[in-house]
Design an enzyme around this catalytic site. Sequence first.
Site, short mmCIF file in Angstrom:
data_model
loop_
_atom_site.label_atom_id
_atom_site.label_comp_id
_atom_site.label_asym_id
_atom_site.label_seq_id
_atom_site.Cartn_x
_atom_site.Cartn_y
_atom_site.Cartn_z
N ASP A 60 0.85 -1.20 0.00
CA ASP A 60 0.00 0.00 0.00
C ASP A 60 0.88 1.24 0.00
O ASP A 60 0.90 2.00 0.98
CB ASP A 60 -0.93 -0.03 1.23
CG ASP A 60 -1.95 1.10 1.19
OD1 ASP A 60 -2.19 1.67 0.10
OD2 ASP A 60 -2.52 1.40 2.26
N CYS B 267 -2.61 4.46 -5.00
CA CYS B 267 -3.47 5.62 -4.72
C CYS B 267 -3.04 6.80 -5.58
O CYS B 267 -3.19 7.95 -5.20
CB CYS B 267 -3.48 5.96 -3.23
SG CYS B 267 -1.86 6.35 -2.57
N1 SAH Z 1 -1.73 0.88 4.73
C1 SAH Z 1 -1.84 2.06 5.54
C2 SAH Z 1 -1.66 3.35 4.76
C3 SAH Z 1 -0.34 3.47 4.02
S1 SAH Z 1 0.10 5.10 3.63
C4 SAH Z 1 -3.18 2.04 6.28
O1 SAH Z 1 -4.01 1.16 6.03
O2 SAH Z 1 -3.39 2.91 7.13
C5 SAH Z 1 1.70 4.92 3.00
C6 SAH Z 1 2.80 4.74 4.03
O3 SAH Z 1 4.02 4.49 3.33
C7 SAH Z 1 3.10 5.91 4.96
O4 SAH Z 1 2.96 5.48 6.29
C8 SAH Z 1 4.56 6.30 4.68
O5 SAH Z 1 5.27 6.62 5.87
C9 SAH Z 1 5.10 5.01 4.11
N2 SAH Z 1 6.25 5.11 3.20
C10 SAH Z 1 6.47 6.00 2.20
N3 SAH Z 1 7.58 5.68 1.50
C11 SAH Z 1 8.08 4.55 2.06
C12 SAH Z 1 9.20 3.71 1.78
N4 SAH Z 1 10.01 3.97 0.75
N5 SAH Z 1 9.40 2.63 2.56
C13 SAH Z 1 8.57 2.35 3.59
N6 SAH Z 1 7.48 3.10 3.89
C14 SAH Z 1 7.26 4.18 3.15
#
Ligand code: SAH
Length: 395
Positions: A298, A338
Amino acid sequence: MTDPVIVIRRGRERSLLRRHPWIFNGSIASTSGDPASGATVAVRSEDGAFLAWGQFSPQSSIRARVWSLDERLRPGPQLIEQRVRRAWEMRAALLPGLDAVRVLNAESDGLPGVTADRFGDVIILQLTSAGAVYWREAIIAALVAVTGCTSIVEHSDSDAMRLEGLAPCTALAFGPEPARSIVIEEGAVRYGVEPAAGQKTGFYLDQRDNRGLMHTLAAGRDVLDCFCYSGGFALNAAMAGAASVTAIDSSGPALERAQANASLNNVADRVTWLEQDVFSYLRKLRDMAKSYDLIVLDPPKLAPTSAHAERATRAYKDLNLLAFKLLRKNGLLLTFSCSGGVDRALFQKVIAGAAQDAGVSASVLRHLGPGADHPVALSFPEGDYLKGLLCGVDR
Ligand code: SAH
């Protein structure tokens, strides 16, 4: 006083006639009356016919957003309250009893640039267009009148705002300062939502149904939740009796929240939280010959517009290819995008390419999207940002 007027170039009014709510700079023949940022403009054809009421945005390439296509429905507090009421009644009818719900979904609820999420009695409001900011007081008053909320916190901070030339704003907009953390219940899981501190409006309400799907799939499986934020998918897996749950995010504060949520649900000992970059950590897991039964991907928005689609599709391909390699026979992949700039057809094509390059045959078991509190107006396909697939691997 006459309203400022935007005249649409001949032939360019077609998208308005199809009810699309954005008017691009290139479609405009002339602007008169010197409209202020966010002010109401009458949108007319070169023949002088009324087309729409718009909200003017002097800096954005989306030069105006449509409030209404009916000359009698003039933008103002009354129209705003009508739209808020309609949106609220729709949620009450289709999603009764939820204590965390998206109340206003911007263009698709007839309120361009206005997003509002309700957590208990508190509303987190995001205003991302010039017209939304212009009518801030009316929007707040309507939300109070219609929803009976006790507090509204404005948390306007997004890339879209910067394109509109608007300054970010985080402030208490109505009522007493809410508690630092509001506990909400979604399906089988409780979460602490921090209205002022979180990402976006604090909690990704759009994934509610898909977190619920995880709850039905996870029992007995080894689960890997990538980009876990405050833990939604991982906690559902743990609560549903997964054999093991590993969750990855690169944000320390998000993981702190996730751990607090795990404690809140008495599953603190059932999830391993890793502060890692998913892209490189999946490679590491592959090199360690790890494998899983169920993987969630996600990622954050990788392509805000179609201009970013190419780079984003490479990133989606990379992630999904690695995930397919880490899945066991009969494994399941819950994969999401998204990105407004990547449509459903392109997303599925990318996933198909990833499976092919990983050397697995896989099937689509379900097409996924957000819940009914994230309506997408049929005239506004750009609003269809969250798409997902549940894939089954057979190899
Ligand atoms: N699945 C979650 C929402 C995900 S939002 C839910 O159900 O609530 C996307 C997330 O990806 C964010 O928390 C952000 O901190 C993280 N993120 C962004 N880039 C990233 C990366 N390269 N590696 C790990 N996490 C990352």
